[in-house]
Design a protein around this motif. Structure first.
Motif, PDB file in Angstrom:
ATOM      1  N   ASP A   1      -2.104  -1.502   9.640  1.00 59.63           N
ATOM      2  CA  ASP A   1      -0.682  -1.266   9.368  1.00 59.63           C
ATOM      3  C   ASP A   1       0.043  -2.603   9.502  1.00 59.63           C
ATOM      4  O   ASP A   1      -0.297  -3.422  10.370  1.00 59.63           O
ATOM      5  N   GLU A   2       1.072  -2.814   8.674  1.00 60.36           N
ATOM      6  CA  GLU A   2       1.712  -4.128   8.629  1.00 60.36           C
ATOM      7  C   GLU A   2       3.221  -4.048   8.755  1.00 60.36           C
ATOM      8  O   GLU A   2       3.859  -3.114   8.259  1.00 60.36           O
TER       9      GLU A   2
ATOM     10  N   VAL B   1       0.620  -6.916  12.818  1.00 55.86           N
ATOM     11  CA  VAL B   1      -0.422  -5.985  12.377  1.00 55.86           C
ATOM     12  C   VAL B   1      -0.730  -5.012  13.503  1.00 55.86           C
ATOM     13  O   VAL B   1      -0.783  -5.405  14.678  1.00 55.86           O
ATOM     14  N   TRP B   2      -0.940  -3.740  13.141  1.00 54.75           N
ATOM     15  CA  TRP B   2      -1.390  -2.741  14.104  1.00 54.75           C
ATOM     16  C   TRP B   2      -2.803  -2.285  13.761  1.00 54.75           C
ATOM     17  O   TRP B   2      -3.041  -1.697  12.711  1.00 54.75           O
ATOM     18  N   THR B   3      -3.743  -2.599  14.636  1.00 57.06           N
ATOM     19  CA  THR B   3      -5.107  -2.088  14.555  1.00 57.06           C
ATOM     20  C   THR B   3      -5.530  -1.721  15.964  1.00 57.06           C
ATOM     21  O   THR B   3      -5.538  -2.583  16.836  1.00 57.06           O
ATOM     22  N   PRO B   4      -5.833  -0.426  16.219  1.00 59.34           N
ATOM     23  CA  PRO B   4      -5.873   0.684  15.277  1.00 59.34           C
ATOM     24  C   PRO B   4      -4.476   1.050  14.756  1.00 59.34           C
ATOM     25  O   PRO B   4      -3.460   0.614  15.296  1.00 59.34           O
ATOM     26  N   SER B   5      -4.461   1.867  13.711  1.00 56.75           N
ATOM     27  CA  SER B   5      -3.214   2.238  13.065  1.00 56.75           C
ATOM     28  C   SER B   5      -2.315   3.051  13.989  1.00 56.75           C
ATOM     29  O   SER B   5      -2.801   3.874  14.776  1.00 56.75           O
ATOM     30  N   ILE B   6      -1.007   2.825  13.841  1.00 61.22           N
ATOM     31  CA  ILE B   6      -0.025   3.692  14.501  1.00 61.22           C
ATOM     32  C   ILE B   6       0.640   4.641  13.511  1.00 61.22           C
ATOM     33  O   ILE B   6       1.377   5.531  13.902  1.00 61.22           O
ATOM     34  N   ALA B   7       0.368   4.442  12.188  1.00 64.26           N
ATOM     35  CA  ALA B   7       1.019   5.202  11.114  1.00 64.26           C
ATOM     36  C   ALA B   7       2.537   5.045  11.204  1.00 64.26           C
ATOM     37  O   ALA B   7       3.269   5.973  11.552  1.00 64.26           O
ATOM     38  N   PRO B   8       3.051   3.849  10.872  1.00 63.53           N
ATOM     39  CA  PRO B   8       4.482   3.589  11.037  1.00 63.53           C
ATOM     40  C   PRO B   8       5.323   4.369  10.029  1.00 63.53           C
ATOM     41  O   PRO B   8       4.962   4.501   8.862  1.00 63.53           O
TER      42      PRO B   8
ATOM     43  N   ARG C   1       0.834  -1.205   0.000  1.00 68.86           N
ATOM     44  CA  ARG C   1       0.000   0.000   0.000  1.00 68.86           C
ATOM     45  C   ARG C   1       0.867   1.253   0.000  1.00 68.86           C
ATOM     46  O   ARG C   1       0.916   1.975  -0.982  1.00 68.86           O
ATOM     47  N   ASN C   2       1.542   1.546   1.101  1.00 69.33           N
ATOM     48  CA  ASN C   2       2.426   2.724   1.170  1.00 69.33           C
ATOM     49  C   ASN C   2       3.550   2.418   2.153  1.00 69.33           C
ATOM     50  O   ASN C   2       3.498   2.823   3.313  1.00 69.33           O
ATOM     51  N   PRO C   3       4.593   1.717   1.702  1.00 74.29           N
ATOM     52  CA  PRO C   3       5.665   1.301   2.617  1.00 74.29           C
ATOM     53  C   PRO C   3       6.620   2.462   2.906  1.00 74.29           C
ATOM     54  O   PRO C   3       7.238   3.001   1.993  1.00 74.29           O
ATOM     55  N   GLN C   4       6.777   2.794   4.179  1.00 74.69           N
ATOM     56  CA  GLN C   4       7.671   3.884   4.575  1.00 74.69           C
ATOM     57  C   GLN C   4       8.648   3.465   5.661  1.00 74.69           C
ATOM     58  O   GLN C   4       9.174   4.297   6.392  1.00 74.69           O
ATOM     59  N   GLY C   5       8.918   2.176   5.731  1.00 72.65           N
ATOM     60  CA  GLY C   5       9.969   1.661   6.597  1.00 72.65           C
ATOM     61  C   GLY C   5      10.646   0.496   5.901  1.00 72.65           C
ATOM     62  O   GLY C   5       9.962  -0.401   5.397  1.00 72.65           O
TER      63      GLY C   5
ATOM     64  N   PHE D   1      23.218  -0.160  23.981  1.00 76.68           N
ATOM     65  CA  PHE D   1      22.042  -0.732  24.632  1.00 76.68           C
ATOM     66  C   PHE D   1      22.007  -2.239  24.353  1.00 76.68           C
ATOM     67  O   PHE D   1      21.342  -2.691  23.417  1.00 76.68           O
ATOM     68  N   PRO D   2      22.727  -3.033  25.135  1.00 68.79           N
ATOM     69  CA  PRO D   2      22.823  -4.474  24.848  1.00 68.79           C
ATOM     70  C   PRO D   2      21.475  -5.183  24.795  1.00 68.79           C
ATOM     71  O   PRO D   2      21.299  -6.115  23.999  1.00 68.79           O
ATOM     72  N   ALA D   3      20.503  -4.764  25.604  1.00 71.14           N
ATOM     73  CA  ALA D   3      19.212  -5.440  25.636  1.00 71.14           C
ATOM     74  C   ALA D   3      18.401  -5.205  24.370  1.00 71.14           C
ATOM     75  O   ALA D   3      17.414  -5.908  24.123  1.00 71.14           O
ATOM     76  N   TRP D   4      18.798  -4.217  23.568  1.00 72.00           N
ATOM     77  CA  TRP D   4      18.075  -3.901  22.343  1.00 72.00           C
ATOM     78  C   TRP D   4      18.661  -4.579  21.106  1.00 72.00           C
ATOM     79  O   TRP D   4      18.129  -4.434  20.011  1.00 72.00           O
ATOM     80  N   GLN D   5      19.746  -5.306  21.249  1.00 74.08           N
ATOM     81  CA  GLN D   5      20.427  -5.897  20.099  1.00 74.08           C
ATOM     82  C   GLN D   5      19.456  -6.733  19.251  1.00 74.08           C
ATOM     83  O   GLN D   5      18.780  -7.627  19.756  1.00 74.08           O
ATOM     84  N   GLY D   6      19.399  -6.428  17.958  1.00 71.39           N
ATOM     85  CA  GLY D   6      18.576  -7.184  17.039  1.00 71.39           C
ATOM     86  C   GLY D   6      17.114  -6.815  17.018  1.00 71.39           C
ATOM     87  O   GLY D   6      16.339  -7.372  16.225  1.00 71.39           O
ATOM     88  N   ASP D   7      16.704  -5.869  17.869  1.00 75.01           N
ATOM     89  CA  ASP D   7      15.304  -5.453  17.897  1.00 75.01           C
ATOM     90  C   ASP D   7      15.010  -4.446  16.787  1.00 75.01           C
ATOM     91  O   ASP D   7      15.907  -3.737  16.317  1.00 75.01           O
ATOM     92  N   LEU D   8      13.743  -4.383  16.389  1.00 73.37           N
ATOM     93  CA  LEU D   8      13.290  -3.396  15.421  1.00 73.37           C
ATOM     94  C   LEU D   8      12.729  -2.179  16.153  1.00 73.37           C
ATOM     95  O   LEU D   8      12.063  -2.316  17.186  1.00 73.37           O
ATOM     96  N   PHE D   9      12.980  -1.004  15.595  1.00 73.80           N
ATOM     97  CA  PHE D   9      12.436   0.246  16.143  1.00 73.80           C
ATOM     98  C   PHE D   9      11.656   0.951  15.042  1.00 73.80           C
ATOM     99  O   PHE D   9      12.174   1.169  13.940  1.00 73.80           O
ATOM    100  N   VAL D  10      10.406   1.289  15.356  1.00 72.60           N
ATOM    101  CA  VAL D  10       9.462   1.827  14.376  1.00 72.60           C
ATOM    102  C   VAL D  10       8.904   3.148  14.895  1.00 72.60           C
ATOM    103  O   VAL D  10       8.390   3.207  16.023  1.00 72.60           O
ATOM    104  N   GLY D  11       8.994   4.208  14.095  1.00 72.79           N
ATOM    105  CA  GLY D  11       8.329   5.446  14.448  1.00 72.79           C
ATOM    106  C   GLY D  11       6.816   5.276  14.345  1.00 72.79           C
ATOM    107  O   GLY D  11       6.316   4.651  13.403  1.00 72.79           O
TER     108      GLY D  11
END
Length: 359
Positions: free
Chosen positions: A231-232, A273-280, A207-211, A291-301
């Motif tokens: 949102d996906e 999936v995010w419902t309701p939308s978060i507008a990623p 649809r509209n990929p911005q990440g 930040f060792p505990a965050w290694q390999g994690d995804l971060f999404v606005g």
């Protein structure tokens, strides 16, 4: 049903005490005085390049001082959601100084997503050339996609939106709308793309990929805006169909049904999936050391909630989700891991750096 179960499990994990390894952090302004910053690319000798949606590219030095706009940036179509989008460096930037820009080009009746590249000089881009223009045109200033990322093999990915009014084009493999495009670094089509009749198309049904983010091993993660809900987060595979608009977890903005299906045979289901939308918007894979505990994690606005979502992965699935940085109370357009191990957030007028420390 599987998506509902997954969402329920995540809700339980979020509610569980000790679900996350807490990291103490501090937010500090790194660069300010920017107008609608959209993307950032870190330079190997310190500092970064930052795009501003109205059409400016600025160099920021290692101290965070923002320079004047660089010259010879292509003219952009700054209307609606259009403007100057992503900036990425060629994998061989240290030797060739090549910078890639994605942007909306054209005008009200004929526009699309494009890529230009040039060599970074002292005050401008040099030898600028347009290497890709979307071969399917539209007359809406909406849904451009516009994120780029290089794969380990040196080819370049670009996301394109379906233009809002042309959502059926996402299922047409010959159309350039609603796709992940894969090109060589000079804009030509790689010989091993999946569709001979659409030589630059890598995946479709978007649809509209911005990440967009690529792991060191070459796994491709992408998120995209749904309509009202849906949102996906997707893991992109060569030749896969991601369903839009034949399948969706969202509804039309009017409240009308878009599709009765949330899954169909032959269409790749979303990982999350995010419902309701978060507008990623914006996507980073954290691979720093601060930040060792965050290694390999995804971060999404999350534009709607004015925060960032941390997604913890296990076995290619999202097993927990944590909201972060809501104290900024700002729309986060991009998220990146810096070479110093800090997390960088682009908000409407500045770049914020996340470093260890007391909250």
């Amino acid at each position: 049903m599987r998506s509902l179960i997954r969402l329920s499990i995540i809700a339980l994990v979020l509610a569980a005490p000790g679900a996350f390894a807490a990291e103490a952090y501090r937010l500090e302004t790194w660069a300010e005085g920017l107008e609608q910053p959209w993307s950032i690319a870190f330079l190997p000798r310190g500092g970064a390049l930052v795009t501003e949606l109205p059409g400016r590219l600025r160099q920021v030095d290692a101290s965070g001082a923002v320079g004047d706009p660089l010259g010879n940036v292509p003219a952009v179509y700054f209307a609606g959601q259009g403007g100057l989008f992503d900036v990425v460096l060629h994998p061989g930037f240290a030797e060739n100084r090549l910078v890639y820009l994605s942007y909306a080009e054209g005008g009200p009746r004929d526009n699309g997503t494009a890529i230009a590249r040039g060599r970074l000089g002292a005050a401008s881009l040099e030898e600028v050339e347009v290497i890709f223009r979307n071969f399917t045109r539209k007359d809406t200033p909406m849904h451009y996609g516009g994120r780029m990322a290089f794969l380990p093999d040196g080819t370049l990915l670009l996301t394109t939106g379906e233009g809002f009014d042309y959502r059926e084009s996402a299922q047409d493999r010959v159309s350039g709308l609603g796709k992940v495009i894969r090109i060589r670094d000079d804009g030509g089509p790689p010989a091993d793309n999946p569709f001979p009749g659409a030589p630059r198309v890598f995946s479709y049904g978007h649809r509209n990929p911005q990440g967009l983010a690529v792991t060191a091993g070459g796994s491709v993660w992408l998120h995209e805006h749904g309509p009202r809900g849906g949102d996906e987060l997707n893991r992109i595979e060569r030749g896969a169909n991601y369903g839009w608009p034949a399948v969706t977890h969202g509804i039309d903005y009017s409240g009308a049904m878009i599709s009765p299906y949330t899954s169909l045979e032959g269409m790749a289901p979303p990982v999350h999936v995010w419902t309701p939308s978060i507008a990623p918007s914006g996507l980073a894979i954290y691979d720093g050391d601060l930040f060792p505990a965050w290694q390999g994690d995804l971060f999404v606005g999350a534009l709607v909630d004015r925060e960032v979502r941390r997604l913890v992965l296990s076995g290619g699935q999202v097993v927990s989700e944590e909201p972060l940085f809501s104290e900024l109370d700002a729309r986060v357009r991009d998220v990146r891991t810096g070479p110093d191990g800090a997390l960088y957030l682009l908000v409407p007028n500045r770049v914020v750096r996340v470093v260890p420390g007391a909250r």
